[in-house]
Design a protein around this motif. Structure first.
Motif, PDB file in Angstrom:
ATOM      1  N   TYR A  88       0.840  -1.202   0.000  1.00 52.81           N
ATOM      2  CA  TYR A  88       0.000   0.000   0.000  1.00 52.81           C
ATOM      3  C   TYR A  88       0.876   1.253   0.000  1.00 52.81           C
ATOM      4  N   LEU A  89       1.915   1.260   0.825  1.00 53.09           N
ATOM      5  CA  LEU A  89       2.820   2.404   0.871  1.00 53.09           C
ATOM      6  C   LEU A  89       3.524   2.603  -0.460  1.00 53.09           C
ATOM      7  N   MET A  90       3.949   1.514  -1.098  1.00 54.44           N
ATOM      8  CA  MET A  90       4.606   1.642  -2.394  1.00 54.44           C
ATOM      9  C   MET A  90       3.650   2.224  -3.438  1.00 54.44           C
ATOM     10  N   ARG A  91       2.373   1.894  -3.340  1.00 48.58           N
ATOM     11  CA  ARG A  91       1.380   2.470  -4.255  1.00 48.58           C
ATOM     12  C   ARG A  91       1.163   3.950  -3.955  1.00 48.58           C
ATOM     13  N   VAL A  92       1.136   4.298  -2.676  1.00 51.05           N
ATOM     14  CA  VAL A  92       0.992   5.707  -2.290  1.00 51.05           C
ATOM     15  C   VAL A  92       2.162   6.523  -2.826  1.00 51.05           C
ATOM     16  N   TRP A  93       3.369   6.008  -2.681  1.00 51.22           N
ATOM     17  CA  TRP A  93       4.528   6.711  -3.244  1.00 51.22           C
ATOM     18  C   TRP A  93       4.371   6.904  -4.750  1.00 51.22           C
ATOM     19  N   PHE A  94       3.963   5.847  -5.426  1.00 45.17           N
ATOM     20  CA  PHE A  94       3.894   5.893  -6.891  1.00 45.17           C
ATOM     21  C   PHE A  94       2.865   6.904  -7.376  1.00 45.17           C
ATOM     22  N   GLY A 303       7.755  18.807 -12.519  1.00 44.56           N
ATOM     23  CA  GLY A 303       9.088  19.252 -12.901  1.00 44.56           C
ATOM     24  C   GLY A 303       9.782  18.205 -13.741  1.00 44.56           C
ATOM     25  N   ILE A 304      10.579  18.655 -14.680  1.00 45.60           N
ATOM     26  CA  ILE A 304      11.430  17.767 -15.466  1.00 45.60           C
ATOM     27  C   ILE A 304      12.644  18.566 -15.930  1.00 45.60           C
ATOM     28  N   VAL A 305      13.795  17.941 -15.909  1.00 48.77           N
ATOM     29  CA  VAL A 305      15.025  18.528 -16.439  1.00 48.77           C
ATOM     30  C   VAL A 305      15.450  17.668 -17.622  1.00 48.77           C
ATOM     31  N   GLU A 306      15.869  18.303 -18.697  1.00 48.90           N
ATOM     32  CA  GLU A 306      16.130  17.571 -19.940  1.00 48.90           C
ATOM     33  C   GLU A 306      17.300  18.201 -20.687  1.00 48.90           C
ATOM     34  N   TYR A 307      17.915  17.408 -21.552  1.00 50.66           N
ATOM     35  CA  TYR A 307      18.952  17.938 -22.445  1.00 50.66           C
ATOM     36  C   TYR A 307      18.787  17.280 -23.817  1.00 50.66           C
ATOM     37  N   LYS A 308      19.158  18.011 -24.854  1.00 47.30           N
ATOM     38  CA  LYS A 308      18.883  17.590 -26.228  1.00 47.30           C
ATOM     39  C   LYS A 308      19.689  16.365 -26.629  1.00 47.30           C
ATOM     40  N   ASP A 309      19.016  15.492 -27.384  1.00 46.81           N
ATOM     41  CA  ASP A 309      19.687  14.457 -28.152  1.00 46.81           C
ATOM     42  C   ASP A 309      19.828  15.027 -29.564  1.00 46.81           C
ATOM     43  N   GLU A 310      21.002  15.533 -29.878  1.00 45.99           N
ATOM     44  CA  GLU A 310      21.186  16.300 -31.110  1.00 45.99           C
ATOM     45  C   GLU A 310      20.883  15.469 -32.355  1.00 45.99           C
ATOM     46  N   GLU A 311      21.299  14.217 -32.376  1.00 48.58           N
ATOM     47  CA  GLU A 311      21.094  13.381 -33.554  1.00 48.58           C
ATOM     48  C   GLU A 311      19.607  13.099 -33.762  1.00 48.58           C
ATOM     49  N   ALA A 312      18.918  12.687 -32.708  1.00 49.03           N
ATOM     50  CA  ALA A 312      17.496  12.367 -32.843  1.00 49.03           C
ATOM     51  C   ALA A 312      16.657  13.608 -33.118  1.00 49.03           C
ATOM     52  N   THR A 313      17.139  14.778 -32.690  1.00 49.86           N
ATOM     53  CA  THR A 313      16.386  16.017 -32.897  1.00 49.86           C
ATOM     54  C   THR A 313      16.297  16.392 -34.371  1.00 49.86           C
ATOM     55  N   LYS A 314      17.159  15.827 -35.199  1.00 47.33           N
ATOM     56  CA  LYS A 314      17.045  16.092 -36.641  1.00 47.33           C
ATOM     57  C   LYS A 314      15.664  15.689 -37.154  1.00 47.33           C
ATOM     58  N   ARG A 315      15.084  14.625 -36.576  1.00 51.83           N
ATOM     59  CA  ARG A 315      13.758  14.168 -36.983  1.00 51.83           C
ATOM     60  C   ARG A 315      12.684  15.205 -36.632  1.00 51.83           C
ATOM     61  N   THR A 316      12.709  15.677 -35.410  1.00 50.35           N
ATOM     62  CA  THR A 316      11.687  16.641 -34.999  1.00 50.35           C
ATOM     63  C   THR A 316      11.909  18.007 -35.640  1.00 50.35           C
ATOM     64  N   MET A 353      16.000  14.365 -14.833  1.00 49.58           N
ATOM     65  CA  MET A 353      15.357  14.251 -13.527  1.00 49.58           C
ATOM     66  C   MET A 353      13.864  14.485 -13.697  1.00 49.58           C
ATOM     67  N   LEU A 354      13.062  13.705 -12.967  1.00 51.38           N
ATOM     68  CA  LEU A 354      11.606  13.803 -13.002  1.00 51.38           C
ATOM     69  C   LEU A 354      11.107  14.166 -11.618  1.00 51.38           C
ATOM     70  N   GLY A 355      10.031  14.961 -11.549  1.00 50.38           N
ATOM     71  CA  GLY A 355       9.501  15.357 -10.249  1.00 50.38           C
ATOM     72  C   GLY A 355       8.032  15.693 -10.294  1.00 50.38           C
ATOM     73  N   GLY A 356       7.403  15.662  -9.129  1.00 48.65           N
ATOM     74  CA  GLY A 356       5.997  16.031  -9.005  1.00 48.65           C
ATOM     75  C   GLY A 356       5.101  15.131  -9.812  1.00 48.65           C
ATOM     76  N   ASP A 357       4.210  15.723 -10.589  1.00 48.35           N
ATOM     77  CA  ASP A 357       3.245  14.968 -11.390  1.00 48.35           C
ATOM     78  C   ASP A 357       3.902  14.256 -12.571  1.00 48.35           C
ATOM     79  N   GLU A 358       5.201  14.459 -12.778  1.00 48.95           N
ATOM     80  CA  GLU A 358       5.940  13.725 -13.806  1.00 48.95           C
ATOM     81  C   GLU A 358       6.770  12.581 -13.219  1.00 48.95           C
ATOM     82  N   TYR A 359       6.486  12.230 -11.946  1.00 48.15           N
ATOM     83  CA  TYR A 359       7.293  11.202 -11.286  1.00 48.15           C
ATOM     84  C   TYR A 359       6.447  10.469 -10.260  1.00 48.15           C
TER      85      TYR A 359
END
Length: 650
Positions: A88-94, A303-316, A353-359
């Motif tokens: 139950y606690l593990m579900r609450v955390w999740f 919250g989320i922290v991110e950095y570009k994947d330069e090669e894959a970004t060619k697609r987007t 890093m992921l946080g809040g409603d993104e984690y």
């Protein structure tokens, strides 16, 4: 780098499998960039308690009480009821609280109320969240009905037709307020501001007292102040190691917003954020998405922290550079298209890093800001998070899911060949162009669709992506290898909408989550309106059969045109009819069959992520010489550590 051995999977419990994600290319960032990521990550982790409190009034007290019982050592860990409390606690955390992260129903404890009371009395009283003059029995009497009584605060977000969806939802955004009162309160605010009104209510709790309705703002000096103080502190630290001045300006404006609560400042921040395109690192931090509010007004903290994947970004980048072509060739009425698409930016990124409603559960694609007028005048940013999709894909290999639910070997071959590529492209199109497409007619209230707005918006973005997946332009731009590839996405999408997403629904329940409703709406509507796709029985099992892929695309175009009309005109009645007719009801016989077949695969229907540990390495003078990445932390240890190191509100 510590923790070099890497295992994508960690613990499994209830209906959840925990995964790890790897920071591909992190060691290629400069020291200053890694320091920037670290500071932004700290700001991300300090929002955790906010999300818990937003998702339920008693969540923080329940979490702290359960953690005290779990770590005290006074109880026998081999006991059956202790094991149930642990799960139950593990579900609450999740779920950041006592409600399922997807279905929003309250968890049913597998341990008894008597055991809970005895456990509370067995632990060190100083570890419990006891208020002034409160006894352990007082605390138990407060929490036990919320946890054990199915009828008390039963559902975090309740969108059932015919009920007061504000009064019947347990989310902590309103206090003593009815749906009608909340709708009128914000209608009056917007009426005085015109088309460029700020997102009223996004960062407040609406409370009713004897004096009437008033808002309590989530600011540094208001509600959630202690948490926000830590967030702004680390944002300030981040600004000192930012990559460029535009990033500094974005951070300073966000800090100003956190301190004032002024939504006009938030709009200024959003515009600066959209226009800050230089640099490899970006972040989201604040009260953003409104899915957790039954009225779709108030933003959960994420919250989320991110950095570009330069090669894959060619697609987007290819997609965003052709945004005007996509808009001009959309099958919607020309009145609802944007004559000039502005500022569409799309990147493929790695989450750091992921946080809040993104984690721990997170999106794999994001498009912001949400304000329609800012999108129209200044543009938007979209990201596809490649290291999360990579972890999902690796965890799914060989699990037998497609073998069980795909109709034949030829279709399975299509999915094996094109599935991962098409999934990524669908996410790119959905986030980059789908959410950024179309326009509201002048005078249309962005919130006119009320409780149905989130579902209609997700359907609009998915339909846009599905329509263009099948266009020869995808091959011309080099985004797909041939004209057969899109069929993989069409099949898996219809299979999900009609069958396999039902594994996330309890028997007898309706579909309530906006993304699930969206998929059901599209798939069921296409079945009802033509002969291109249907459900068929083979060998005692139900399968999706697509008879005419071109015909299915024509249906997608027809529905996209109608959904965009509904959005552009603010046609509430049409939105309600579309959602209630096609997106809510579940065939109980098909549902039971799908659940039985899925159970035989022994797959967890939900996945979540454990964050890496980012640890500064210092020299003898205390200067940071590196940021070490450690992947070895387990789920339980991470959650207990976060509750110790980042707890600010209790």
């Amino acid at each position: 780098m510590a923790g070099n051995s890497f295992n994508y999977s960690d613990i499994r419990f209830a209906d959840i499998q925990m995964l790890r994600y790897r920071l591909h290319g992190f060691d290629g960032l400069s020291l200053r960039q890694r320091q920037y990521v670290y500071c932004l990550s700290q700001a991300t982790l300090y929002g955790r308690d906010i999300t818990f409190d937003q998702f339920g009034k008693y969540n923080l007290k329940i979490r702290k009480t359960l953690e005290a019982i779990y770590t005290d050592g006074a109880l026998e860990h081999g006991d059956k009821e202790f094991a149930a409390l642990e799960e139950y606690l593990m579900r609450v955390w999740f779920s950041n609280g006592i409600y399922h992260h997807y279905g929003c129903d309250k968890f049913v404890p597998g341990f008894s109320k008597e055991y809970f009371r005895a456990a509370m009395n067995a632990v060190d009283k100083s570890s419990l969240p006891l208020g002034d003059g409160m006894t352990v029995d007082d605390l138990c009497n407060e929490l036990a009905p919320v946890m054990f009584d199915r009828d008390v605060l039963a559902k975090r977000v309740n969108k059932a037709p015919g009920v007061d969806i504000v009064a019947k939802s347990a989310c902590n955004y309103y206090d003593g307020v009815t749906q009608a009162e909340a709708e009128e309160f914000y209608r009056a605010k917007k009426a005085a501001c015109g088309d460029c009104a700020p997102s009223f209510g996004l960062n407040t709790k609406l409370v009713k007292t004897a004096e009437g309705l008033h808002e309590e703002a989530w600011t540094e000096g208001g509600l959630y102040g202690p948490a926000i103080e830590r967030i702004t502190y680390w944002l300030g630290r981040a600004s000192s190691v930012a990559e460029n001045k535009k990033q500094v300006d974005v951070i300073n404006k966000l800090i100003e917003y956190y301190r004032t609560g002024d939504l006009h400042v938030f709009d200024e921040y959003s515009i600066l954020w959209v226009e800050a395109l230089d640099g490899k690192i970006d972040f989201i931090n604040g009260f953003i998405e409104v899915y957790g509010d039954p009225l779709g007004i108030k933003g959960s903290w994420e919250g989320i922290v991110e950095y570009k994947d330069e090669e894959a970004t060619k697609r987007t980048r290819t997609i965003s550079e052709n945004a005007q072509w996509f808009e001009d060739h959309s099958p919607v009425d020309a009145r609802f298209r944007k004559p000039e698409v502005k500022g569409v930016t799309a990147n493929v990124v790695c989450a750091a890093m992921l946080g809040g409603d993104e984690y721990p559960s997170t999106a794999i694609g994001i498009n912001l800001p949400n304000a329609d007028w800012i999108r129209a005048q200044h543009g938007s940013k979209s990201v596809t998070i490649c290291n999360l999709t990579d972890a999902y894909n690796k965890a799914a290999k060989g699990n037998g899911f497609y073998d069980e639910f795909v109709i034949d070997r030829d279709t399975l071959g299509l999915i094996d060949k094109y599935g991962d590529l098409c999934d990524d492209l669908h996410t790119d199109l959905h986030e980059c162009l789908g959410h950024g497409s179309g326009r509201l007619l002048p005078g249309t209230d962005p919130d006119a669709l009320k409780a149905y707005g989130n579902t209609i918006e997700e359907a609009r973005a998915d339909l846009f992506a599905l329509y263009y997946m099948a266009d020869s332009k995808m091959v011309d731009l080099g985004l797909l290898p041939d004209r057969e590839a899109y069929k993989s996405q069409y099949y898996t999408y219809m299979m999900n909408g009609l069958l396999t997403q039902l594994v996330r629904i309890e028997p007898g329940a309706c579909i309530e989550e906006a993304h699930m409703r969206n998929r059901a709406l599209i798939a069921n509507w296409c079945v009802a309106k033509g002969d291109a796709v249907r459900l068929v029985g083979r060998g005692g099992k139900t399968f999706v059969e697509i008879l005419d892929y071109d015909g299915l695309r024509a249906l997608v175009a027809q529905l996209l045109a109608e959904v965009q009309r509904i959005k552009s005109e603010g046609d509430y009645e049409a939105a309600r009819d579309l959602v209630e007719t096609y997106a809510v009801k579940v065939d109980p016989e098909v549902h039971a069959e799908v659940l039985k077949r899925y159970a035989g695969l022994n797959i967890a229907p939900y996945k979540g992520f454990i964050n890496p540990v980012l640890r500064p390495v210092r020299n003898g003078n205390g200067e940071i010489t590196d940021i070490e990445v450690d992947y070895s932390e387990g789920y339980v240890h991470q959650m207990l550590r976060y509750s110790k190191e980042y707890s600010t509100l209790i």
